[in-house]
Design a protein around this motif. Structure first.
Motif, PDB file in Angstrom:
ATOM      1  N   ALA A 146     -39.858 -40.719  94.205  1.00  0.00           N
ATOM      2  CA  ALA A 146     -39.162 -41.538  95.194  1.00  0.00           C
ATOM      3  C   ALA A 146     -40.042 -41.902  96.375  1.00  0.00           C
ATOM      4  O   ALA A 146     -39.898 -42.976  96.966  1.00  0.00           O
ATOM      5  CB  ALA A 146     -37.911 -40.805  95.685  1.00  0.00           C
ATOM      6  N   ASN A 147     -40.956 -41.011  96.735  1.00  0.00           N
ATOM      7  CA  ASN A 147     -41.816 -41.244  97.906  1.00  0.00           C
ATOM      8  C   ASN A 147     -43.117 -40.462  97.721  1.00  0.00           C
ATOM      9  O   ASN A 147     -43.221 -39.323  98.160  1.00  0.00           O
ATOM     10  CB  ASN A 147     -41.097 -40.807  99.185  1.00  0.00           C
ATOM     11  N   PRO A 148     -44.120 -41.033  97.076  1.00  0.00           N
ATOM     12  CA  PRO A 148     -45.356 -40.302  96.780  1.00  0.00           C
ATOM     13  C   PRO A 148     -46.191 -39.951  97.998  1.00  0.00           C
ATOM     14  O   PRO A 148     -47.146 -39.172  97.880  1.00  0.00           O
ATOM     15  CB  PRO A 148     -46.110 -41.250  95.846  1.00  0.00           C
ATOM     16  N   ASP A 149     -45.842 -40.486  99.169  1.00  0.00           N
ATOM     17  CA  ASP A 149     -46.588 -40.139 100.384  1.00  0.00           C
ATOM     18  C   ASP A 149     -46.195 -38.775 100.949  1.00  0.00           C
ATOM     19  O   ASP A 149     -46.931 -38.194 101.747  1.00  0.00           O
ATOM     20  CB  ASP A 149     -46.370 -41.194 101.464  1.00  0.00           C
ATOM     21  N   LEU A 150     -45.010 -38.269 100.577  1.00  0.00           N
ATOM     22  CA  LEU A 150     -44.513 -37.035 101.181  1.00  0.00           C
ATOM     23  C   LEU A 150     -45.243 -35.803 100.656  1.00  0.00           C
ATOM     24  O   LEU A 150     -45.539 -35.699  99.466  1.00  0.00           O
ATOM     25  CB  LEU A 150     -43.027 -36.870 100.883  1.00  0.00           C
ATOM     26  N   LEU A 151     -45.492 -34.847 101.551  1.00  0.00           N
ATOM     27  CA  LEU A 151     -45.782 -33.494 101.118  1.00  0.00           C
ATOM     28  C   LEU A 151     -44.500 -32.908 100.536  1.00  0.00           C
ATOM     29  O   LEU A 151     -43.410 -33.140 101.072  1.00  0.00           O
ATOM     30  CB  LEU A 151     -46.241 -32.619 102.281  1.00  0.00           C
ATOM     31  N   VAL A 152     -44.622 -32.146  99.459  1.00  0.00           N
ATOM     32  CA  VAL A 152     -43.464 -31.495  98.858  1.00  0.00           C
ATOM     33  C   VAL A 152     -43.557 -30.010  99.146  1.00  0.00           C
ATOM     34  O   VAL A 152     -44.513 -29.340  98.746  1.00  0.00           O
ATOM     35  CB  VAL A 152     -43.398 -31.758  97.344  1.00  0.00           C
ATOM     36  N   VAL A 153     -42.573 -29.494  99.876  1.00  0.00           N
ATOM     37  CA  VAL A 153     -42.581 -28.106 100.327  1.00  0.00           C
ATOM     38  C   VAL A 153     -41.675 -27.295  99.406  1.00  0.00           C
ATOM     39  O   VAL A 153     -40.493 -27.621  99.245  1.00  0.00           O
ATOM     40  CB  VAL A 153     -42.104 -27.998 101.793  1.00  0.00           C
ATOM     41  N   VAL A 154     -42.231 -26.237  98.823  1.00  0.00           N
ATOM     42  CA  VAL A 154     -41.517 -25.443  97.827  1.00  0.00           C
ATOM     43  C   VAL A 154     -41.292 -24.038  98.356  1.00  0.00           C
ATOM     44  O   VAL A 154     -42.237 -23.368  98.790  1.00  0.00           O
ATOM     45  CB  VAL A 154     -42.304 -25.399  96.501  1.00  0.00           C
ATOM     46  N   SER A 155     -40.035 -23.580  98.320  1.00  0.00           N
ATOM     47  CA  SER A 155     -39.679 -22.268  98.865  1.00  0.00           C
ATOM     48  C   SER A 155     -39.602 -21.221  97.773  1.00  0.00           C
ATOM     49  O   SER A 155     -39.519 -21.534  96.575  1.00  0.00           O
ATOM     50  CB  SER A 155     -38.342 -22.349  99.601  1.00  0.00           C
TER      51      SER A 155
ATOM     52  N   SER B 247     -47.508 -27.780  88.467  1.00  0.00           N
ATOM     53  CA  SER B 247     -47.184 -28.948  89.277  1.00  0.00           C
ATOM     54  C   SER B 247     -48.060 -30.138  88.901  1.00  0.00           C
ATOM     55  O   SER B 247     -49.242 -29.991  88.588  1.00  0.00           O
ATOM     56  CB  SER B 247     -47.374 -28.622  90.761  1.00  0.00           C
ATOM     57  N   LEU B 248     -47.456 -31.310  88.930  1.00  0.00           N
ATOM     58  CA  LEU B 248     -48.192 -32.546  88.707  1.00  0.00           C
ATOM     59  C   LEU B 248     -48.593 -33.210  90.024  1.00  0.00           C
ATOM     60  O   LEU B 248     -49.136 -34.310  90.022  1.00  0.00           O
ATOM     61  CB  LEU B 248     -47.331 -33.512  87.882  1.00  0.00           C
ATOM     62  N   LEU B 249     -48.289 -32.545  91.138  1.00  0.00           N
ATOM     63  CA  LEU B 249     -48.603 -33.109  92.447  1.00  0.00           C
ATOM     64  C   LEU B 249     -50.071 -32.848  92.782  1.00  0.00           C
ATOM     65  O   LEU B 249     -50.505 -31.704  92.832  1.00  0.00           O
ATOM     66  CB  LEU B 249     -47.716 -32.490  93.521  1.00  0.00           C
ATOM     67  N   ASP B 250     -50.808 -33.879  93.016  1.00  0.00           N
ATOM     68  CA  ASP B 250     -52.218 -33.744  93.360  1.00  0.00           C
ATOM     69  C   ASP B 250     -52.368 -33.927  94.861  1.00  0.00           C
ATOM     70  O   ASP B 250     -52.212 -35.025  95.379  1.00  0.00           O
ATOM     71  CB  ASP B 250     -53.053 -34.774  92.609  1.00  0.00           C
TER      72      ASP B 250
END
Length: 525
Positions: A219-228, A246-249
């Motif tokens: 939805a928004n590839p610019d965001l950092l994704v914070v995982v708890s 994770s696929l987030l680079d």
């Protein structure tokens, strides 16, 4: 806040309005990650998140305090206190339930019979925008249903809880991520709600967190994704044996919470030196290892909640805070303090409920703790810069006061605000502690006397050891070991005295007066 037709804005638009500012910023946005660091995605320079939690997940589903002060005034106060971002909490149902589609701010407050809050919000916030505060925002999916968080049996946690619907949760994450694509100051959002649940397992965690981060990133590839983590976001230990696929680079950040509980009885009754050492070991096993792997095996660790009673009247919190400050400075962690709000519209069945953990007082005017800025100064600064080519040195930090050891213009050794950075060089146990780029070193003059700077650096009175992890000790004039100690809260003097409670489980005095942490830094000043 009233519109041209006299109606208040829908609550669904509230977060958009709160972050609709044009921030003055020193870094470019969006943000990214590089190893254990959060960085400017354009320049690659480190950006340290020093945030404060601002609750908007409570029954009013409105950021707290807008009845007390204009939102731009609150934002300006946040900046003046040294923060560069807010962690704004939200409830999943606000963005997914039909009951909120047409509910206005006025309607929400009236439903709670909060007439005075309704008047205050309307008077203080006719436009409902933060203004040019220069703040970043981390949006935290805090709960499913709007309410105070968290009880293990309130049905408001994660997988298996009564109110948690995975599809609704994923829909909410996607909605929020898309809504703020045009607001680059919204730098991150969380991929998991409060991770408690009646049947939650690590297998569930991997499954749903992977889905959540994918929804946000798509939805928004610019965001950092914070995982708890699990257990009220206190446990990421399972990642040591099974990394998140994770696929987030360059976008993945892990978060953890750290409070005095559940060890409050220990903090109250036992020597804080012993409790802090044990707590730090436990934190390392649960989450701290994530920043130490190096390269692609390390990640930013965001302590997204820590906090204490800001009135200074809680012994357990007071003991814990010095421990946390020492650890956070040593690791130069990113963090978010709980909390900004001095009061709530409605909590625990009461209007105007006071938040003693709040940085601001109940009037939202002044810091609840007058020494707040000095106490938190060092951890608000960037201490380590991965891009710096400057020579490394050490700061000598006194977490009980928040001050640093300083050599003044007359070469007196004193405690002062950490903005006055004196650089020290210490090669390790049994070595002198030198004033950087000089022949002067710390030296013991005698029991109960101020520590001095001297060119006599070759004997036992000038060779130091770190003991218990916190005490800096050398031999006194009578041969016994003495430790650095702050003289008193009213004095800047630093004395050398008998070391307090190095191994004893109970300590009649507060050994934190003798806690001095050597903190590595490479910042140019």
């Amino acid at each position: 806040m009233p519109s041209g037709k006299g109606r208040w804005v829908r609550l669904l638009l509230l977060l958009s309005l709160l972050v609709a500012w044009a921030p003055r910023r020193a870094m470019s946005l969006p943000l990214s990650t590089s190893g254990r660091w959060v960085v400017d995605a354009v320049s690659g320079r480190r950006v340290k998140l020093r945030c404060v939690n601002w609750a908007a997940h409570m029954p009013a589903v409105l950021a707290e305090g807008l009845d007390r002060k204009p939102v731009d005034s609150i934002a300006a106060r946040v900046v003046s206190l040294g923060f560069n971002c807010v962690r704004l909490t939200w409830a999943t149902e606000l963005f997914t339930s039909p009951r909120y589609e047409n509910l206005t701010v006025a309607g929400s407050l009236r439903s709670l019979a909060l007439s005075s809050a309704e008047v205050g919000v309307a008077a203080n916030n006719p436009a409902m925008a933060i203004g040019e505060a220069g703040l970043m925002a981390v949006l935290d999916n805090h709960v499913t249903r709007p309410k105070w968080c968290c009880g293990g049996d309130d049905g408001n946690g994660f997988f298996g809880d009564a109110y948690f619907d995975p599809e609704q949760w994923l829909r909410g994450l996607g909605t929020v991520a898309r809504r703020f694509r045009d607001h680059p100051q919204v730098t991150a959002t969380a991929a998991a709600a409060t991770t408690t649940g009646v049947s939650l397992t690590s297998a569930d965690w991997y499954r749903y967190v992977t889905l959540g981060e994918a929804v946000i990133h798509d939805a928004n590839p610019d965001l950092l994704v914070v995982v708890s983590g699990l257990s009220y976001d206190t446990d990421l230990s399972f990642l040591s044996s099974r990394p998140l696929p994770s696929l987030l680079d360059g976008k993945l950040v892990f978060e953890i919470h750290w409070y005095s509980f559940p060890r409050r009885r220990e903090w109250e009754a036992l020597s804080p030196t012993r409790v802090c050492s044990d707590a730090a070991v436990g934190f390392e096993a649960r989450a701290g290892f994530l920043v130490g792997g190096g390269g692609r095996s390390s990640f930013p660790l965001f302590v997204s909640e820590f906090g204490v009673d800001q009135r200074g009247e809680d012994r357990a919190d007071n003991q814990f805070l010095s421990c946390f400050l020492a650890f956070a400075a040593d690791r130069d962690l990113d963090w978010a303090l709980w909390a900004l709000q001095g009061s709530y519209y409605w909590r625990n069945g009461r209007a105007g409920f006071e938040e003693t953990y709040g940085v601001l007082d109940s009037d939202w005017e002044l810091p609840r703790n007058p020494q707040f800025q000095e106490r938190f100064r060092l951890i608000q600064d960037m201490i380590q810069d991965p891009g710096s080519s400057a020579p490394a040195y050490q700061l000598i930090y006194h977490p009980l006061s928040g001050q640093c050891l300083h050599a003044d213009g007359s070469n007196n050794v004193v405690l002062s605000d950490c903005r006055n950075r004196t650089r020290w060089h210490y090669a390790g146990s049994g070595a002198p502690v030198f004033l950087t780029n000089s022949s002067l070193c710390l030296r013991i003059a005698g029991d109960g006397l101020p520590v001095t700077l001297s060119t006599e650096c070759g004997d036992l009175h000038s060779t130091w050891a770190v003991i218990s992890g916190f005490h800096l000790a050398a031999a006194g004039t009578r041969g016994r070991r003495l430790c650095l100690q702050s003289s008193s809260p009213e004095s800047s003097a630093v004395l050398t005295k008998d070391c307090l409670c190095l191994v004893e489980p109970v300590c009649p005095e507060n050994p934190q007066t003798q806690w001095f942490r050597l903190v590595a830094s490479n910042l140019e000043w």
